[in-house]
Design an enzyme around this catalytic site. Structure first.
Site: not given
Ligand code: F0G
Length: 463
Positions: A77, A129, A220, A263, A387
């Site tokens: 944990y 985004f 980002d 990604k 998009r």
């Protein structure tokens, strides 16, 4: 006779060890499946998809090195050894001293927004985004797009369409005041612009301007190695630098960053919040306990963190990134042979079809890109993503649709998953839909959720 040098094709620096069968379906089957999914490719069952180009997020093939690491998961944990290994690699590759793991990118965006934004603050960035803007708005902020105008024009071939327009940014600072701008963010490459990178030169200019005004700069870094690759290829002075060096240099200009590890890092789940600001780190380290889990696992299993750490070592390898971008470019070049309208230059993670040009007889109100994505799926079982106007959502103040200039279908390439023959079939299907385009009529939205509507909205065909 002088010897001729034959040009060599790019090829993948890996071979296939495990395969996953995919289902072949009929047109009638796919017509029914599309209808049941409300003509939204997000609502299709993955089982019914033949070639899945919905996203490159979490859909990557891990290497044997990563899978071997999964067996070394320390599932304690608190204080898992995989966490410390991952942290070391974050210092090594992103150069950030402080790190908090999250289950994926938007959880890190949530924390950045919650910690830094006060109500009525303005957050400028190089194009929106979806999840990034949503978290800015939920924290009471307002996103303002300061990307260069070329980014909104699909035909413009500027090599760094992800750049910020310095004058726009400076004017905005003058207008709203530096104290109302907690940070500026730069995504690299810019997903919604078609996967377009920013240049190091632009980054330095933005950073210098913000330093003058005491405004922070956040990154980002979700597909940062692709941005680094384009800098190496397109920017003077970087030809000889490694991806690792360029990535480190990029990050050195930022105060902090978030990453969707699904990604670049070639894993199926994971996110990163990292910064050089100790105070911000301490807040995040405390906040993560409320939303994600203890600060040494942040919603991830130990094995996930191990796969991330190892994926990071692979993501900076030049041949890996070259093959990835080579495959995307190959798809673009094949589509050009059929005169398919595309976004230029080709992006690193995806090829974007220009739905406004593909279906010029459809108004934006009947959702051309949504329609096109559904038609391609019906034709061949290839799944892409809208998009355009659906993704852009409604303006929170007026409640009206936002009408983005870009109305696109994204074909996104999972890393290390599909072969060149898969790409050929995809191209042939799109060419067929283009042949038959005049028969296509558009869609009507019949269900619209409140947040990030593109994920769950439903449509009916206009007859
Ligand atoms: N930033 C960028 C540039 C992204 O592309 C994504 C996700 C996120 C942040 C959010 O990360 O999904 O891990 O929570 N993009 C995916 C896509 C969903 O398909 O482009 P996440």
């Amino acid at each position: 006779m002088p010897k001729k040098t034959i040009k060599r094709s790019w090829a993948e620096p890996f071979k296939i060890k495990v395969v996953e069968p995919i289902k072949m379906t009929t047109r009638a089957y796919r017509e029914k499946a599309a209808k049941e999914a409300g003509y939204n490719t997000f609502l299709l069952k993955s089982e019914d998809v033949y070639i899945d180009l919905l996203t490159d997020s979490g859909t990557n093939a891990m290497s044997d090195y990563q899978w071997a690491g999964m067996m070394l998961g320390d599932e304690a944990y608190a204080g898992s050894k995989n966490f410390y290994y991952l942290w070391d690699n974050i210092k090594k590759y992103y150069g950030m001293p402080y790190f908090v793991p999250t289950h994926q990118g938007r959880a890190a965006e949530h924390m950045v927004s919650k910690i830094l934004i006060k109500p009525n603050n303005v957050v400028p960035g190089n194009m929106y985004f979806t999840t990034t803007r949503e978290h800015i708005e939920l924290a009471g902020g307002k996103f303002v797009d300061v990307i260069i105008d070329q980014a909104h024009n699909p035909q413009n071939t500027h090599p760094f369409k992800g750049n910020i327009n310095i004058n726009k940014l400076e004017d905005l600072i003058k207008k709203v005041g530096a104290k109302n701008i907690p940070y500026v963010f730069m995504a690299g490459p810019v997903n919604m612009a078609g996967g377009q990178p920013f240049s190091m030169k632009n980054l330095k200019e933005v950073s210098a301007l913000l330093k003058k005004h005491g405004i922070k700069l956040w990154f980002d870094a979700t597909r940062a190695v692709e941005n680094a690759y384009y800098i190496k290829l397109r920017e003077k002075g970087y030809e000889k630098k490694s991806i690792e060096q360029i990535l480190k240099e990029i990050c050195s200009h930022f105060d902090g960053l978030w990453v969707s590890a699904k990604k670049d890092l070639m894993v199926n789940i994971g996110g990163i919040f990292a910064t050089r600001d100790k105070r911000v780190y301490e807040e995040a380290r405390n906040m993560v306990v409320v939303y994600e889990g203890l600060h040494t696992y942040g919603g991830l299993a130990g094995r996930d963190m191990e796969a991330m750490a190892r994926g990071m070592e692979e993501m900076v390898q030049f041949d890996n990134i070259k093959a990835r971008i080579g495959q995307v470019e190959y798809c673009g070049k094949q589509l050009e042979k059929y005169n398919i309208p595309l976004v230029y230059p080709f992006g690193g993670h995806a090829i974007f079809l220009d739905a406004k040009k593909f279906l010029p007889h459809l108004k934006q109100d009947v959702f051309p890109a949504q329609t096109l994505a559904a038609e391609i799926f019906i034709d061949s079982g290839v799944r892409g993503m809208e998009r355009g106007i659906v993704s852009a959502g409604r303006d929170p103040n007026t409640g009206k649709h936002r009408y983005p200039k870009l109305e696109l279908v994204r074909l996104t390439f999972p890393r290390r998953v599909y072969t060149q023959a898969h790409i050929d079939v995809t191209v042939e299907s799109i060419a067929q839909v283009y042949e038959d385009r005049k028969k296509i009529k558009g869609l009507k939205m019949v269900y619209e959720p409140k947040h990030l509507r593109f994920f769950q909205a439903r449509f009916k065909k206009i007859s």
